[in-house]
Design a protein around this motif. Structure first.
Motif, short mmCIF file in Angstrom:
data_model
loop_
_atom_site.label_atom_id
_atom_site.label_comp_id
_atom_site.label_asym_id
_atom_site.label_seq_id
_atom_site.Cartn_x
_atom_site.Cartn_y
_atom_site.Cartn_z
N ASP A 245 -8.26 40.86 -23.26
CA ASP A 245 -7.73 39.51 -23.45
C ASP A 245 -6.25 39.57 -23.07
N PRO A 246 -5.84 38.86 -22.02
CA PRO A 246 -4.45 38.95 -21.57
C PRO A 246 -3.42 38.43 -22.59
N SER A 247 -3.88 37.78 -23.65
CA SER A 247 -2.94 37.30 -24.67
C SER A 247 -2.68 38.35 -25.75
N ILE A 248 -3.45 39.45 -25.75
CA ILE A 248 -3.26 40.53 -26.73
C ILE A 248 -2.72 41.74 -25.98
N THR A 249 -1.40 41.96 -26.05
CA THR A 249 -0.77 43.03 -25.28
C THR A 249 0.17 43.87 -26.13
N THR B 109 2.93 47.24 -19.66
CA THR B 109 2.22 46.34 -20.56
C THR B 109 0.73 46.59 -20.46
N ALA C 134 -3.18 45.40 -21.97
CA ALA C 134 -3.94 44.33 -22.63
C ALA C 134 -5.14 44.94 -23.36
N GLU D 45 -7.30 42.65 -31.70
CA GLU D 45 -6.14 43.15 -32.45
C GLU D 45 -6.37 44.55 -33.03
N LYS E 273 -5.50 47.00 -30.34
CA LYS E 273 -4.05 46.99 -30.16
C LYS E 273 -3.39 47.81 -31.25
#
Length: 59
Positions: A30-34, A42, A44, A48, A51
């Protein structure tokens, strides 16, 4: 020379495809979780949890 260029092109293509996967689970990222790795790149993740695992290893 043509063979060398083909090998380079395939290497870049597979690196780009690998960037679309979570490095922890292998699922689609998911490109919004980095997060940022030790090397400054960076990364991805799919969720969560992955991550958090990455961040714990890369402090």
């Amino acid at each position: 020379m043509k063979t060398l260029l083909t090998i380079c092109a395939l290497s870049f293509a597979s690196a780009a495809m690998a960037a679309d996967k979570c490095p922890i689970s292998g699922k689609p990222a998911d490109p919004s979780i980095t997060s940022t790795g030790k090397d400054g790149k960076t990364v991805a993740f799919c969720c969560e949890k992955c991550k958090a695992k990455f961040d714990a290893k890369n402090k």
